[in-house]
Design a protein around this motif. Structure first.
Motif, short mmCIF file in Angstrom:
data_model
loop_
_atom_site.label_atom_id
_atom_site.label_comp_id
_atom_site.label_asym_id
_atom_site.label_seq_id
_atom_site.Cartn_x
_atom_site.Cartn_y
_atom_site.Cartn_z
N GLU A 7 29.56 2.16 -0.46
CA GLU A 7 29.78 2.90 0.79
C GLU A 7 30.73 4.07 0.59
OE1 GLU A 7 31.05 1.87 5.40
OE2 GLU A 7 31.44 0.41 3.81
N GLY A 8 31.80 3.88 -0.17
CA GLY A 8 32.76 4.96 -0.40
C GLY A 8 32.17 6.09 -1.22
N ALA A 9 31.39 5.74 -2.24
CA ALA A 9 30.75 6.77 -3.07
C ALA A 9 29.78 7.60 -2.24
CB ALA A 9 30.04 6.12 -4.25
N LEU A 10 29.03 6.94 -1.35
CA LEU A 10 28.09 7.67 -0.50
C LEU A 10 28.82 8.57 0.48
CD1 LEU A 10 25.25 8.34 0.41
CD2 LEU A 10 25.31 6.30 1.86
N ALA A 11 29.91 8.07 1.04
CA ALA A 11 30.70 8.89 1.98
C ALA A 11 31.22 10.14 1.27
CB ALA A 11 31.84 8.07 2.57
N PHE A 12 31.67 9.98 0.04
CA PHE A 12 32.17 11.12 -0.74
C PHE A 12 31.05 12.12 -1.01
CE2 PHE A 12 33.23 12.97 -4.96
CZ PHE A 12 34.32 13.72 -4.57
N ALA A 13 29.91 11.61 -1.47
CA ALA A 13 28.77 12.49 -1.75
C ALA A 13 28.27 13.17 -0.48
CB ALA A 13 27.64 11.69 -2.40
N ASP A 14 28.28 12.44 0.63
CA ASP A 14 27.87 13.00 1.91
C ASP A 14 28.79 14.15 2.32
OD1 ASP A 14 25.66 12.48 3.47
OD2 ASP A 14 26.56 10.84 4.57
#
Length: 94
Positions: A12-19
């Protein structure tokens, strides 16, 4: 054009960063970025982007994504107005 939906389970954190990066750089979600900029680059070059060694910091990840984004751009896109870019993106989902 025929389309296909794809998805995957990610941290979830990696996706939030990429988003956040995709939003800042392109005004797109990371999913939209993958479905447009990334896939267009793969289709144009015929290769997957080369990956760097795993990094320990977010700044390294940001530098990699920014570097890839710079290689994947087409010069004509840089000349489009914000409205033309929105129309171009919207046309891919019609």
């Amino acid at each position: 054009m025929a389309t296909k939906t794809f998805s995957g389970r990610v941290d979830e954190g990696a996706l939030a960063f990429a988003d956040a990066l995709a939003q800042r750089e392109y005004g797109l979600s990371f999913g939209q970025y993958c479905g447009t900029v990334l896939l267009d680059s793969i289709q144009t070059t015929g290769t997957m982007p080369s990956l760097v060694a795993p990094s320990s910091g977010k700044s390294d990840a940001a530098a990699f994504i920014k570097g890839f984004a710079a290689r994947a751009r087409h010069p004509e896109v840089g000349r489009l107005s914000d409205a033309e870019v929105r129309d171009l993106i919207a046309s891919r989902y019609e």
